[in-house]
Design a protein around this motif. Structure first.
Motif, mmCIF file in Angstrom:
data_model
loop_
_atom_site.group_PDB
_atom_site.id
_atom_site.type_symbol
_atom_site.label_atom_id
_atom_site.label_comp_id
_atom_site.label_asym_id
_atom_site.label_seq_id
_atom_site.Cartn_x
_atom_site.Cartn_y
_atom_site.Cartn_z
ATOM 1 N N HIS A 196 63.508 41.380 28.279
ATOM 2 C CA HIS A 196 64.026 40.115 28.813
ATOM 3 C C HIS A 196 65.055 40.453 29.879
ATOM 4 O O HIS A 196 65.717 41.486 29.791
ATOM 5 C CB HIS A 196 64.658 39.291 27.688
ATOM 6 N N LEU A 197 65.188 39.601 30.872
ATOM 7 C CA LEU A 197 66.128 39.881 31.964
ATOM 8 C C LEU A 197 67.060 38.708 32.203
ATOM 9 O O LEU A 197 66.636 37.546 32.165
ATOM 10 C CB LEU A 197 65.369 40.110 33.279
ATOM 11 N N ILE A 198 68.312 39.056 32.466
ATOM 12 C CA ILE A 198 69.241 38.081 33.037
ATOM 13 C C ILE A 198 69.675 38.675 34.373
ATOM 14 O O ILE A 198 70.147 39.810 34.434
ATOM 15 C CB ILE A 198 70.433 37.836 32.095
ATOM 16 N N VAL A 199 69.436 37.932 35.431
ATOM 17 C CA VAL A 199 69.741 38.440 36.772
ATOM 18 C C VAL A 199 70.811 37.553 37.390
ATOM 19 O O VAL A 199 70.694 36.318 37.374
ATOM 20 C CB VAL A 199 68.481 38.425 37.677
ATOM 21 N N ILE A 200 71.868 38.203 37.914
ATOM 22 C CA ILE A 200 72.890 37.421 38.600
ATOM 23 C C ILE A 200 73.047 37.916 40.036
ATOM 24 O O ILE A 200 72.706 39.045 40.358
ATOM 25 C CB ILE A 200 74.259 37.441 37.864
ATOM 26 N N GLY A 201 73.559 37.050 40.868
ATOM 27 C CA GLY A 201 73.851 37.402 42.261
ATOM 28 C C GLY A 201 75.090 36.639 42.660
ATOM 29 O O GLY A 201 75.189 35.433 42.413
ATOM 30 N N ARG A 202 76.073 37.343 43.230
ATOM 31 C CA ARG A 202 77.358 36.728 43.587
ATOM 32 C C ARG A 202 77.913 35.874 42.454
ATOM 33 O O ARG A 202 78.346 34.740 42.646
ATOM 34 C CB ARG A 202 77.217 35.914 44.863
ATOM 35 N N GLY A 203 77.824 36.421 41.252
ATOM 36 C CA GLY A 203 78.440 35.785 40.096
ATOM 37 C C GLY A 203 77.651 34.643 39.492
ATOM 38 O O GLY A 203 78.077 34.052 38.503
ATOM 39 N N GLN A 204 76.493 34.323 40.066
ATOM 40 C CA GLN A 204 75.733 33.181 39.562
ATOM 41 C C GLN A 204 74.397 33.610 38.972
ATOM 42 O O GLN A 204 73.804 34.601 39.428
ATOM 43 C CB GLN A 204 75.472 32.205 40.702
ATOM 44 N N LEU A 205 73.933 32.809 38.024
ATOM 45 C CA LEU A 205 72.665 33.127 37.375
ATOM 46 C C LEU A 205 71.503 32.904 38.347
ATOM 47 O O LEU A 205 71.369 31.833 38.938
ATOM 48 C CB LEU A 205 72.495 32.221 36.150
#
Ligand SMILES: Nc1ncnc2c1ncn2[C@@H]1O[C@H](COP(=O)(O)OP(=O)(O)OP(=O)(O)O)[C@@H](O)[C@H]1O
Length: 443
Positions: A196-205
């Motif tokens: 399973h993955l949780i991906v964030i970018g610039r602090g956001q989901l």
């Protein structure tokens, strides 16, 4: 289970994490991905009570870490392998941690064996290599036989054998029903370890879904076509014919063509009718790395001036940053079109499938990609510092229903309550059960 709701962290005017909501469930390895500076370590520190959220909250088994009864025996973490008193022997370092948490000394020797450091247990850790330091950090995380484990870049500095060992360790911990949350920049490794993955970018989901769904939502299958190198005109002729037929053609670095939007038989027919000989026509699926690059392209803060993204991205004018990815619109500026199975919407819910109960179908960054519904319409952390115009497409997707089997074939174990401190079952890696065999260390 780890649960973050509306988690926001600001350092002065820097927003490190913004309105992050997600759950990390027991029984599987959940990968935590994001570009440099996207807020992964900050999030992990907030999970472990080492940093206070500016707003929102994060709990483990329903408690904030600092209120968790006997936390060191419930939660183990490797955040910074170098955070060790270098003058101490490896064993003494672990012993001092164990004594602080009421863990018996014999457990120290057990975990030293599990991570393969038994032969250097009485050496000062300041003489340890990067990989040995990582092993010591992993030993510290395992010390309390915890139900919840967090690892920040655990394979950093490990040799291939060590990487394989960590992979198997993570999987076996998850298979025992533990919650395993692991960050890494090594996509190939993450593809093999996490389900399973949780991906964030610039602090956001940016995404919260199974690896399989992540790849299919963020990439298009493509064909590789190669014409004889001796006759460049054939390549141009074929490019023209494929483009005219509605295909999207991208030159690859080795001279082949990457074609999307046309099935293989059609490509073959077009080549035949154009009188072009083919030396290769093969189907391909994008890797996790490609899917990740596509997803996070607009959320990268630090990029080399000579980075050409291997020809996958359209050139941008100097100084112009690519935009953040937008749910329902994909990543603007990429040649590969959205996956056709998704009806042209790379993050769209499969047709006819309603959003799960409690799932918000909000704008781009309200309750993104499979995240649990945000607690309130207005972000508790204040206005979104990265706000963009809302997408007009469908609501956020949740293609990967939790509980589905991941690529490792691990089913999700039923959620277990946190274990009471002293009524523990024998540790799976204790001498009574042979542990995953750690690779030998250089002497
Ligand atoms: N104590 C702090 N004070 C000020 N800014 C901070 C602090 N800690 C983190 N930041 C900033 O917050 C942002 C997120 O940092 P963080 O270390 O969480 O990112 P990361 O995703 O772990 O990065 P990496 O992959 O490079 O380890 C960065 O811009 C960083 O500079």
């Amino acid at each position: 289970m780890i649960e973050a709701v509306g988690l926001t962290k600001r350092y002065g005017d820097k927003t490190a994490v913004y309105n992050l909501s997600f759950q990390v469930r027991p029984g599987s390895v959940t990968g935590f991905l994001g570009p440099n500076g996207s807020g992964k370590s900050t999030t992990m520190r907030m999970i472990l009570g080492l940093d206070n959220p500016t707003s929102g909250q994060v709990t483990i088994g329903g408690y904030p870490y600092r209120r968790l009864p006997n936390a060191p025996r419930q939660v183990g973490a490797l955040l910074d392998a170098k955070a060790v008193h270098g003058g101490r022997h490896a064993r003494n370092h672990l012993l001092s941690l164990a004594q602080l948490s009421g863990i018996p000394a014999r457990r120290v020797d057990e975990v030293l064996g599990v991570v393969g450091l038994q032969d250097v247990a009485r050496r000062r850790s300041k003489g340890f290599s990067l990989g040995m330091g990582q092993r010591l950090g992993i030993a510290a995380a395992l010390l309390g036989d915890p139900q919840v484990l967090l690892f920040d870049e655990p394979v950093n500095g490990l040799d291939p054998e060590g990487i394989l060992w960590v992979r198997n360790l993570m999987k076996s911990l998850a298979a025992e029903g533990r919650t395993v949350f692991v960050s890494s920049h090594l996509m190939s490794e993450m593809a093999l370890t996490a389900d399973h993955l949780i991906v964030i970018g610039r602090g956001q989901l940016l995404a919260d879904m199974s690896i399989r769904d992540f790849i299919s939502a963020n990439s298009a299958d493509f064909a590789r076509v190669r014409t004889p190198e001796t006759d460049p005109q054939q390549r141009e002729k074929l490019t023209a014919a494929l483009t005219e037929a509605g295909g999207h053609v991208l030159p690859e670095l080795d001279g082949a063509l990457r074609v999307t939007g046309l099935p293989l038989p059609r490509i073959s027919d077009l080549a035949h009718s154009s009188d072009v000989r083919l030396w290769e026509l093969s189907p391909h699926q994008a890797s996790l790395e490609e899917a990740y690059m596509r997803m996070t392209q607009g959320a990268v803060d630090y990029r080399s001036t000579i980075d050409e993204k291997a020809g996958l991205q359209q050139p941008l004018p100097p100084g112009v940053q690519p935009p953040m990815p937008v749910p329902g619109q994909g990543q603007p500026g990429w040649y590969a079109p959205p996956s056709p199975q998704q009806g042209g919407q790379p993050f769209a819910m499969p047709q006819g499938q309603p959003l799960p109960q409690g799932q918000a179908a909000a704008g781009p960054y309200g309750a993104p990609y499979g995240a649990p519904a945000a607690p309130a319409a207005q972000a508790p952390g204040g206005p979104n510092p990265y706000a963009q115009p809302a997408a007009s497409g469908p609501g956020p997707a949740r293609p990967g229903a939790r509980g589905s089997r991941g690529p490792c074939g691990l089913g999700r174990a039923p959620q277990r309550p946190l274990r009471p401190p002293r009524s523990r079952a024998p540790h799976p890696h204790s001498p009574s059960r042979p542990p995953p065999r750690p690779p030998p260390l250089p002497t």
